[in-house]
Write a protein that holds these residues in place. Structure first.
Motif, short mmCIF file in Angstrom:
data_model
loop_
_atom_site.label_atom_id
_atom_site.label_comp_id
_atom_site.label_asym_id
_atom_site.label_seq_id
_atom_site.Cartn_x
_atom_site.Cartn_y
_atom_site.Cartn_z
N VAL A 342 0.53 -1.26 0.18
CA VAL A 342 -0.16 0.01 -0.06
C VAL A 342 0.98 1.24 -0.09
O VAL A 342 0.68 2.22 -0.95
CB VAL A 342 -0.93 -0.02 1.30
N ILE A 343 1.87 1.29 0.76
CA ILE A 343 2.56 2.40 0.85
C ILE A 343 3.61 2.61 -0.50
O ILE A 343 3.84 3.86 -0.70
CB ILE A 343 3.45 2.42 2.23
N GLY A 344 3.98 1.33 -0.75
CA GLY A 344 4.74 1.37 -2.21
C GLY A 344 3.83 2.01 -3.20
O GLY A 344 4.50 2.90 -4.03
N GLY A 345 2.53 1.74 -3.33
CA GLY A 345 1.74 2.32 -4.43
C GLY A 345 1.58 3.80 -4.25
O GLY A 345 1.47 4.52 -5.23
N ILE A 346 1.55 4.37 -2.76
CA ILE A 346 1.44 5.73 -2.78
C ILE A 346 2.53 6.52 -3.12
O ILE A 346 2.66 7.32 -3.68
CB ILE A 346 1.11 6.23 -1.49
N LEU A 347 3.81 5.63 -2.67
CA LEU A 347 4.88 6.54 -2.94
C LEU A 347 5.26 6.45 -4.61
O LEU A 347 5.90 7.46 -5.36
CB LEU A 347 6.30 5.86 -2.23
N SER A 349 3.09 6.64 -7.05
CA SER A 349 2.38 7.55 -7.63
C SER A 349 2.74 9.19 -7.25
O SER A 349 2.79 9.92 -8.17
CB SER A 349 0.82 7.31 -7.15
N ILE A 350 3.23 9.20 -6.14
CA ILE A 350 3.90 10.51 -5.74
C ILE A 350 5.14 10.66 -6.55
O ILE A 350 5.43 12.01 -7.05
CB ILE A 350 4.28 10.66 -4.36
N TYR A 351 6.04 9.60 -6.77
CA TYR A 351 7.25 9.66 -7.55
C TYR A 351 6.79 10.05 -8.91
O TYR A 351 7.35 11.06 -9.52
CB TYR A 351 7.66 8.19 -7.55
N ASN A 352 5.84 9.49 -9.52
CA ASN A 352 5.46 9.71 -11.05
C ASN A 352 4.90 11.22 -11.13
O ASN A 352 5.13 11.97 -12.02
CB ASN A 352 4.12 8.82 -11.37
N PHE A 353 4.37 11.55 -10.17
CA PHE A 353 3.66 12.88 -10.10
C PHE A 353 4.80 14.10 -10.09
O PHE A 353 4.79 15.04 -10.88
CB PHE A 353 2.51 13.21 -8.97
N LEU A 354 5.56 13.77 -9.29
CA LEU A 354 6.82 14.70 -9.25
C LEU A 354 7.41 14.70 -10.43
O LEU A 354 8.19 15.74 -10.87
CB LEU A 354 7.46 14.52 -7.67
N LEU A 520 7.75 -0.51 -5.06
CA LEU A 520 7.64 1.00 -5.74
C LEU A 520 7.88 0.63 -7.29
O LEU A 520 7.44 1.51 -8.05
CB LEU A 520 9.33 1.41 -5.36
N LEU A 521 8.30 -0.26 -7.94
CA LEU A 521 8.27 -0.44 -9.49
C LEU A 521 6.70 -0.82 -9.60
O LEU A 521 6.43 0.08 -10.72
CB LEU A 521 8.84 -1.85 -9.63
N GLY A 522 6.00 -1.41 -8.95
CA GLY A 522 4.55 -1.72 -9.18
C GLY A 522 3.76 -0.26 -9.21
O GLY A 522 3.11 -0.22 -9.95
#
Length: 790
Positions: A342-347, A349-354, A520-522
């Motif tokens: 769950v945290i990896g998915g949030i991180l 998406s934040i990574y993609n956004f930034l 994080l890859l997913g």
């Protein structure tokens, strides 16, 4: 072949004039040629950011063109020609695998030795307590390598900037961007990625290797080159976009295999992420190509393991030692894994956004010129060097473990225990991660039986630093990948979570690092099957399969609630007209006639040379309907579609007629199928290069033998969503729209991929914008405002 006007007797010519006198009178009234004027215009951009430059883009011709010339060529093919075609295709796949594996091995060897030498020089100065001098040397070497990579990229091949995966993915979708597969792009991609990665920038080699494999495949599929004396007749059969597309798909699969030594993962990545069209024969060829890469890499790595690849070079691509073969986990270990996903998915998406926001900022800077591109790259290099050298001073020295299997501290080579500024018998855990290549850092984080090697604070600092540096390092004008930075960042995140959980789980910290990388890859890449197999092939442990599958499914599901995958976001920001696999719901409310734009240019079956030249010079269209009218037919009928490239070939060969009569069998004497084959990359003829006299402009060309007589057509009342599915699944460049009721005009318009872009559709139908169905996504408003303020 001779291109002279065929000899016609005076009696035949007089009879032809009498027979086609009504057609001649009609031609005189049609100056300029017939146009269907429409009030709508397609204002969507047909340029995209390729690498770091704004370039015009075209579409590829994946459709099979059937005409009299094609039938003539197809009928004379015997068993030998068919065997030659199949054998050559398999041979090219073998050569692609061979070359890509050698280049992948060379890249790893060069990076390890260049970076290793740099770290040893700096470490020796640190041992002599020359700390300021060590920093200056370290920063200067990094700056020099970055400057070299950015200079050759900006000056020789700007198309080589970035990972190249978005460009290759767009190409396999049917978008032709200029020079993305040229020889100079290949050279800069190889040399630039070695230099940039050796400069300790937080970038990866996987993306550049995919682009490198695609470049090799595309160049080999050009069908020979007169410029370089490569005119082997066997290669002429690949002068078309369909075969080149298949070879590029195999090349991209080989690139991933060469980066991670993951043959099955490479095939699945090409299937899941890269290719828009797939079939069983292509699956076999891609699998064969990756198998060749894996076998050759295995042989070369054995050579390096015997110490024949330099002081530091082990060839890379060594299996990561994660945990023992008989690992065990229980039901109580599942909740921490769920939280990790769950945290990896949030991180992610934040990574993609930034990253998307930073790339837009960098594009604004890069538009100002080469000087600004170089300055930006140098600033990122200096910033990176300051962090890599300065942050380890925040970590406290730790005593060397007594049961370590390698010397502690590590001096003069790569390893887990960097001395940095520590006294004898101690090591700096943060320097062990920063003062290494990304591959070695991943090995350190994935290692088993090292639960006490790193401090909590050191791991948190390393995670945040990698997260930030990977975002800001990707957008510079140099070859750079995202795979490895995301893996090392995810490994730090997973290891940190494993430290927090501690004894509450049976899983060791190395295993948590693997699961963190998967999470994080997913969350960033949004692929599941291929990533799962790649990680399994990296770690060589099938027992991890259930946990990795669980983490990938959860992280992808969570991240999809925020934004799209990183490569789709990059393609969108670059402006590539990528056709998605699904149609938007509002497209079902529209028909194809609602988005057809004009003016539409139409040619007659026997057309005047001057009209053809006028249309080609005044429009940028690449396909033109061919219509027959009386006396060639009882009423106006659609005969087919002819391409701009084929018209230019006819004008170049000057296959003209003095009177508007059918050319008949003479077409097969003057032309061959090779005359209309797709030219090499960037070598297409232009209408401006053709010089014609006034007499020739008054002559005629019979377009019938060269027109695609079986183009794909849809009726004007078909829904736009249904037309999009047909357009994408078949791989079309042009889709003709015909009227529902036959009348004076046999064709209403032509649809291209730009007509299916949401920007164009919503611009023509603004009322759909409010009622447009949007995917439920959570937003990052605070982060958005922060980026805008920056």
């Amino acid at each position: 072949m001779s291109s002279e006007i065929p000899n016609v007797s005076a009696a035949d010519e007089e009879a032809a004039v009498l027979l086609y006198e009504p057609l001649l009178q009609y031609r005189r009234q049609q100056e300029p040629p017939l146009e269907l004027q429409r009030s709508q215009f397609n204002n969507t951009s047909q340029v995209a950011i390729v690498g770091s430059n704004l370039c015009p883009i075209e579409s590829l011709d994946y459709e099979l063109i059937e005409n009299d010339l094609f039938k003539q060529d197809w009928r004379i093919r015997g068993k030998i020609q068919i065997f030659q075609y199949i054998f050559t295709k398999w041979m090219l796949c073998f050569l692609i695998g061979l070359i890509v594996s050698l280049l992948g091995f060379f890249n790893n060897l060069a990076i390890e030795n260049i970076a290793g030498t740099k770290f040893v020089i700096t470490s020796d100065m640190m041992l002599a307590r020359k700390y300021i001098a060590a920093f200056l040397v370290f920063a200067s070497l990094n700056l020099g390598l970055t400057l070299f990579a950015s200079l050759i990229t900006a000056l020789i091949a700007p198309e080589a900037a970035g990972s190249g995966i978005p460009e290759v993915k767009a190409y396999l979708n049917g978008v032709d961007a200029p020079a993305i597969f040229s020889l100079r792009t290949l050279f800069v991609k190889i040399v630039g990625s070695i230099s940039a990665i050796s400069a300790s920038l937080n970038i990866g080699k996987a993306g550049p290797m995919v682009h490198t494999g695609a470049c090799i495949a595309a160049i080999m599929g050009e069908g020979g080159s007169k410029k370089y004396g490569l005119t082997w007749k066997w290669l002429q059969v690949f002068k078309n976009d369909q075969d080149r597309r298949d070879l590029v798909t195999c090349g991209s699969a080989a690139g991933i295999t060469a980066a991670f030594r993951a043959p099955v993962g490479g095939v699945l990545f090409a299937l899941e992420e890269m290719a828009s069209w797939w079939r069983s024969t292509l699956l076999w060829r891609a699998y064969f190509t990756t198998a060749v890469v894996a076998i050759i890499l295995r042989a070369l790595i054995d050579v390096c393991l015997r110490g024949k690849c330099g002081l530091f070079g082990k060839g890379g691509l060594i299996m990561y030692d994660v945990t023992s073969a008989n690992i065990s986990y229980h039901l109580r270990d599942v909740p921490p894994v769920l939280v990790l996903g769950v945290i990896g998915g949030i991180l992610g998406s934040i990574y993609n956004f930034l990253l998307n926001k930073v790339l837009r900022l960098f594009n604004f800077i890069n538009e100002k010129g080469i000087f600004y591109k170089i300055i930006l790259a140098c600033c990122i290099s200096i910033f990176t060097s300051c962090l890599l050298f300065g942050l380890p001073w925040l970590a406290s020295c730790r005593s060397c473990p007594s049961d370590t299997s390698e010397p502690c501290p590590t001096i003069g080579r790569s390893g887990n225990y960097k001395k940095f500024q520590c006294p004898p018998g101690h090591y700096n855990d943060l320097a062990s991660l920063f003062f290494n290549t990304n591959d070695d850092a991943i090995k350190n984080l994935f290692s088993k039986d090292t639960d006490s090697e790193f401090h909590h604070l050191s791991m948190l600092i390393f995670f945040v630093t990698c997260f930030v540096l990977s975002i800001f390092s990707y957008g510079i004008v140099a070859p750079a990948g995202l795979f490895v930075p995301v893996i090392v960042t995810g490994a730090a995140y997973g290891r940190f979570v494993g430290m927090i959980i501690g004894s509450h789980s049976n899983l060791n910290q190395g295993l948590f690092a693997v699961l963190g990388s998967a999470a994080l890859l997913g969350g960033s890449m949004r692929t599941t099957v291929s990533l799962c197999v790649i990680i399994l092939e990296l770690t060589n442990n099938l027992l991890l399969l259930p946990l990795i599958m669980l983490v990938l499914l959860i992280s992808k599901t969570v991240a999809d609630a925020f934004n799209g995958n990183i490569y789709d976001l990059i393609m969108k920001s670059k402006g590539f007209p990528y056709l998605e696999t699904h149609a938007e719901p509002y497209m079902r409310q529209l028909t194809v006639c609602d988005v057809v734009t004009g003016p539409l240019q139409i040619f007659h079956g026997i057309e005047k040379v001057g009209n053809i030249v006028h249309v080609l010079k005044t429009t940028g269209h690449n396909g033109f309907p061919v219509v027959d009218e009386p006396p060639l037919s009882e009423s106006p009928v659609l005969f087919g579609l002819i391409l701009r490239a084929h018209l230019i070939t006819l004008l170049k060969k000057k296959a003209f007629l003095r009177t508007p009569v059918p050319i008949g069998p003479d077409a097969f004497l003057q032309f061959s199928s090779n005359d209309f084959a797709k030219k090499g990359l960037g070598n297409g003829d232009k209408i401006e290069d053709i010089k014609l006299s006034n007499e020739e402009m008054e002559m005629f060309i019979d377009l019938h033998p060269f027109t695609n007589a079986t183009p794909y057509t849809v009726v004007e009342t078909m829904s736009l969503a249904k037309a999009l599915i047909l357009f994408r699944e078949v791989g079309l460049r042009h889709l003709l729209v015909v009227p529902k009721v036959s009348g004076h005009i046999p064709v209403v318009g032509i649809l291209t991929r730009h007509d299916f872009m949401p920007e164009h559709i919503l611009n023509l139908n603004p009322s759909l914008t409010r009622g447009r169905w949007k995917r439920l996504r959570f937003r990052f408003p605070r982060l958005g405002r922060l980026i805008r303020e920056l």
